[in-house]
Design a protein around this motif. Structure first.
Motif, PDB file in Angstrom:
ATOM      1  N   TYR A   1       4.721  -0.226   4.641  1.00  0.00           N
ATOM      2  CA  TYR A   1       4.010  -0.238   3.355  1.00  0.00           C
ATOM      3  C   TYR A   1       3.730  -1.637   2.841  1.00  0.00           C
ATOM      4  O   TYR A   1       3.193  -1.805   1.761  1.00  0.00           O
ATOM      5  CB  TYR A   1       4.838   0.555   2.323  1.00  0.00           C
ATOM      6  N   MET A   2       4.147  -2.648   3.559  1.00  0.00           N
ATOM      7  CA  MET A   2       4.027  -4.007   3.039  1.00  0.00           C
ATOM      8  C   MET A   2       3.376  -4.976   4.021  1.00  0.00           C
ATOM      9  O   MET A   2       3.489  -4.824   5.228  1.00  0.00           O
ATOM     10  CB  MET A   2       5.401  -4.532   2.609  1.00  0.00           C
TER      11      MET A   2
ATOM     12  N   ASN B   1       0.877  -1.171   0.000  1.00  0.00           N
ATOM     13  CA  ASN B   1       0.000   0.000   0.000  1.00  0.00           C
ATOM     14  C   ASN B   1       0.912   1.217   0.000  1.00  0.00           C
ATOM     15  O   ASN B   1       1.545   1.525   1.004  1.00  0.00           O
ATOM     16  CB  ASN B   1      -0.947   0.015   1.201  1.00  0.00           C
TER      17      ASN B   1
ATOM     18  N   GLN C   1       0.070   4.438  -0.804  1.00  0.00           N
ATOM     19  CA  GLN C   1      -0.560   5.758  -0.717  1.00  0.00           C
ATOM     20  C   GLN C   1       0.250   6.666   0.207  1.00  0.00           C
ATOM     21  O   GLN C   1       0.559   7.802  -0.130  1.00  0.00           O
ATOM     22  CB  GLN C   1      -2.009   5.627  -0.233  1.00  0.00           C
TER      23      GLN C   1
END
Lengths: 423, 360
Positions: free
Chosen positions: A398-399, A266, A268
């Motif tokens: 982020y993972m 993700n 964003q």
């Protein structure tokens, strides 16, 4: 959403989509787009390297001497019903040889490995020799809970041409009887296809394929990035050599182990909330961010992510105390005699319409991956420093690891439905 | 989207076209209520330009963990890397500020530090995939995990959360607890009309003053507020307090000593430093805090303090020392300011934090 550059969608996006979808229609569409002109492979595939994972000599190298991975990938999984029979073994070897005869052993042609999971070996009374360290897959951080692969067989197929990857997969599944003018055969019916993972790596492909969940609509992925997160990876000096990931003793000398994690991204926050300083600090090292070491995607770094040059691994603990620590910085702590323990052959993916990494690595022992991942977690740094379990702690923010599987990739001589104790 | 286009294209015998895709990419504009930032913000806690209420989506319990999921208007906030802060703007399409608050059910201790991963689906379609909410500090909403997210209009959302384990050292009645991951799920009914009902107040007359909005009523009615006890109510012997000044970046430090609690190894005296916000007494997590204890000019302890969660002390920093005597000097050095995201009014405080000296 970019309107396509040529009035349709670009060739590379189209080919990526074809690989992701798979099947005969996708293959013919993909062939029409790519129209590869390739020689056939060797008449006698026995002339190919004894190590299935010996790909590097067949890869392109860039101006800095880094190996450039093939652009398109499929990791196809199969289950085997019962105990392998000699005829099934023969059928598997024939199928593999047939596709090897169709394409040259190169990045433009075909590179493949066949691996076997702990679930596969469970059916035998005998155990694998001690020289093969094939642990069952497991969660490797307190905050992750991946589903664990249960497939018996994993086939990694790679080529710069999506149509080659698709064609070979289709052939092994019995959907094609000819490739590149060469007659090909299928895996036996006792091997049933269970799951496929697809993907790509290389300049342009992530930007072209960023219209997926996990990447914001602002199309932030740089055009020249080889991976979704916007930076180069696979620097020669951060990669283990093929020699060092090769099992050297016992009946399976020449083999290796393979770890495959399916990781959701993700990005964003990465692209819309973080700034470049933070991205460089967390992907590489705070020193790189302070000193402006990384330009653009990091191609200027050459053949090394320059962790040692900036003393990054040694000051990981101090950096954590100061509030941020880098992914490469943490990972560089996992070395043996100065050499990394794992050889990355990962690729990005749009599987399930979500930005994904299939983190595929080769290592002599699965425990080498466990060690590397443990360093990458930085749990030790989170406990003592100001960094969080994920926040400011490399790229963990982020993972999400959603699946993991471990495989043993035997040497070529034993690649067809091996027994654990070959004679 | 390209996948759909590809399918359409192959179905049409490779007559590739971009037609028919454009309507898929319309996005709604977020309801943004973001007045200009206060001019000349002090390097301290200040009254923000406006204050928002929140709507509770639901609560869930898993073992000793209790969770509340709530939302408000999307709003700007600040992230921090080391001593660099950066302002996060509301992005196009973002509809709510989503918040998860976590606490220990037995002791009502609010948990400020862990991994909080959220996936939102609507009608089986993934709307937000595996987003890790930031640890955040808000004047009226306390310590929570949050971020702005883009919902897909009115409807019923399923929220799947993966939380924990808590990485902070756990002490006292929390020792040995909160060691598991929890995976609570929530069903969230969302309508824009309901969001529009959430309170919103401009603070034009007070904005920029060195003060803070109080925790909202809901904080104490439906969930613990996460406020630390007043200094006088901390357990042990309260030895000293360093109050707000420019050198401390507006942080408050209260020092107390007690016998080492369960979960803390060592024999001697447990030196606990409660770092907190002024006015609301929220904890200041993710700091690197080092302590030097001196007696008669000689150093008797020097080392890092460990972030620790304890039911009566709350989130604090501590170490076991041989002994603490009246008249000892304690120097606190902030090697990293609190690496916690901040709502408006906290972003300029707790950044440049100088050393603090106390006579115990």
């Amino acid at each position: 959403m970019n309107p396509s550059r040529d009035g349709g969608i670009s060739r590379r996006a189209f080919v990526k989509a074809a690989v992701a979808i798979g099947g005969t229609a996708a293959l013919s569409a993909c062939m029409g787009r790519e129209q590869p002109t390739l020689p056939t492979g060797p008449d006698d595939p026995a002339s190919l390297p004894d190590r299935q994972h010996a790909w590097n000599d067949s890869l392109r190298t860039d101006d800095h001497g880094n190996d450039v991975p093939p652009r398109h990938h499929v990791f196809a999984q199969f289950d085997y019903e019962g105990t392998p029979t000699p005829s099934a073994r023969e059928a598997v070897e024939s199928a593999l040889r047939s596709v090897e005869r169709a394409y040259p052993h190169s990045h433009e042609g075909l590179l493949l490995t066949v691996g076997y999971s702990p679930a596969y070996f469970d059916r035998f009374d005998a155990d694998l020799p001690d020289s093969v360290d094939l642990l069952a897959p497991q969660a490797l951080a307190p905050f992750e809970d991946p589903a664990l692969d249960t497939a018996d067989v994993g086939v990694h197929i790679a080529s710069d041409y999506g149509s080659v990857v698709l064609g070979v997969e289709e052939a092994l599944r019995g959907e094609r009887d000819e490739l590149n003018g060469v007659s090909v055969s299928a895996f036996p019916d006792s091997l049933s296809h269970t799951e496929r993972r697809t993907g790509f790596i290389g300049e342009g492909l992530p930007a072209e394929n960023q219209d997926v969940g996990g990447i914001p609509d602002s199309e932030p992925v740089p055009e020249d990035a080889p991976l979704y997160m916007g930076f180069e990876s696979g620097f020669a000096k951060s990669q283990a050599s093929e020699d060092s990931v090769t099992i050297t003793d016992g009946p399976f000398a020449g083999g290796t182990t393979q770890q495959v994690s399916k990781i959701r991204l993700n990005l964003q926050q990465w692209y819309e909330q973080d700034d470049r300083f933070h991205r460089v600090a967390t992907m590489f090292c705070p020193a790189h961010a302070e000193e402006g070491t990384v330009e653009g995607t990091g191609e200027n770094l050459g053949d090394s992510n320059q962790m040692e040059a900036h003393g990054c691994p040694a000051h990981a603990s101090d950096d954590a105390d100061s509030g941020v620590v880098g992914h490469a910085q943490k990972s560089a702590r996992a070395r043996e005699d100065g050499e990394p323990l794992i050889l990355r052959r990962d690729f990005d993916s749009t599987d399930d319409d979500q930005a994904t990494v299939h983190f595929l690595s080769l290592q002599e022992q699965i425990s080498d991956f466990v060690t590397t991942r443990s360093m990458m977690n930085g749990t030790d740094l989170a406990e003592e420093g100001a960094v969080g379990q994920r926040t400011n702690n490399g790229i963990l923010q982020y993972m999400t690891v959603v699946r993991r599987g471990n495989y043993f990739v035997p040497p070529r001589a034993h690649r067809a439905l091996p027994e654990p104790d070959p004679t | 989207m390209r996948r759909r286009r590809f399918l359409a294209a192959t179905g049409a015998a490779l007559s590739l076209s971009t037609a028919g895709c454009l309507g898929l990419f319309e996005t709604e504009t977020a309801t943004t209520r973001a007045p200009p930032l206060v001019e000349d913000r002090p390097d301290a806690v200040y009254v923000p330009s406006h204050i928002e209420g929140m709507e509770m989506a639901g609560t869930a319990t898993s073992g000793r963990y209790t969770f509340a999921l709530s939302y408000s208007f999307p709003h700007r906030f600040w992230l921090i890397t080391g001593d660099r802060t950066r302002q996060v703007e509301i992005q196009d399409g973002q509809t709510v500020h989503l918040m998860l608050t976590a606490w220990d059910a037995e002791t009502d201790t609010v948990i400020p530090s862990s991994s909080a991963n959220v996936t939102l689906t609507k009608d089986g379609e993934t709307v937000v995939s595996n987003k890790k909410l930031w640890s955040m500090l808000s004047q009226n909403m306390g310590v929570h995990f949050g971020d702005n997210v883009a919902l897909d209009g009115d409807g019923t959302y399923e929220a799947e959360v993966s939380f924990g384990p808590v990485e902070t050292r756990l002490a006292g009645a929390l020792a040995g607890s909160l060691a598991d991951r929890a995976t609570p799920t929530f069903t969230m009914e969302f309508t824009q009309a309901q969001l529009d009902e959430v309170s919103y107040e401009r603070l034009s007359d007070r904005q920029g003053e060195r003060d803070a909005e109080s925790p909202m009523g809901m904080m104490n009615e439906m969930m613990p507020s996460g406020q630390l006890p007043p200094a006088a109510q901390l357990p042990g012997t309260v030895r000293g307090e360093a109050r707000s000044d420019d050198a401390t970046g507006d942080g408050h430090f209260v020092v107390t000593t007690l016998a080492p609690p369960a979960g803390v190894d060592g024999e001697g005296t447990y030196l606990a430093v409660s770092a907190r916000t002024p006015y609301n007494r929220y904890p200041l997590p993710f700091m690197s805090l080092a302590a030097t204890l001196s007696r008669g000019g000689e150093t008797v302890y020097s080392g890092d303090l460990t972030d620790t969660l304890h039911p009566e002390l709350g989130y604090h920093y501590g170490a076991v020392v041989d002994a603490v005597e009246s008249g000892d000097t304690l120097e606190l050095a902030v090697e990293a300011p609190p690496q916690i995201a901040r709502h408006e009014g906290y972003e300029t405080a707790f950044v440049g934090m100088g050393p603090v000296s106390l006579t115990l």
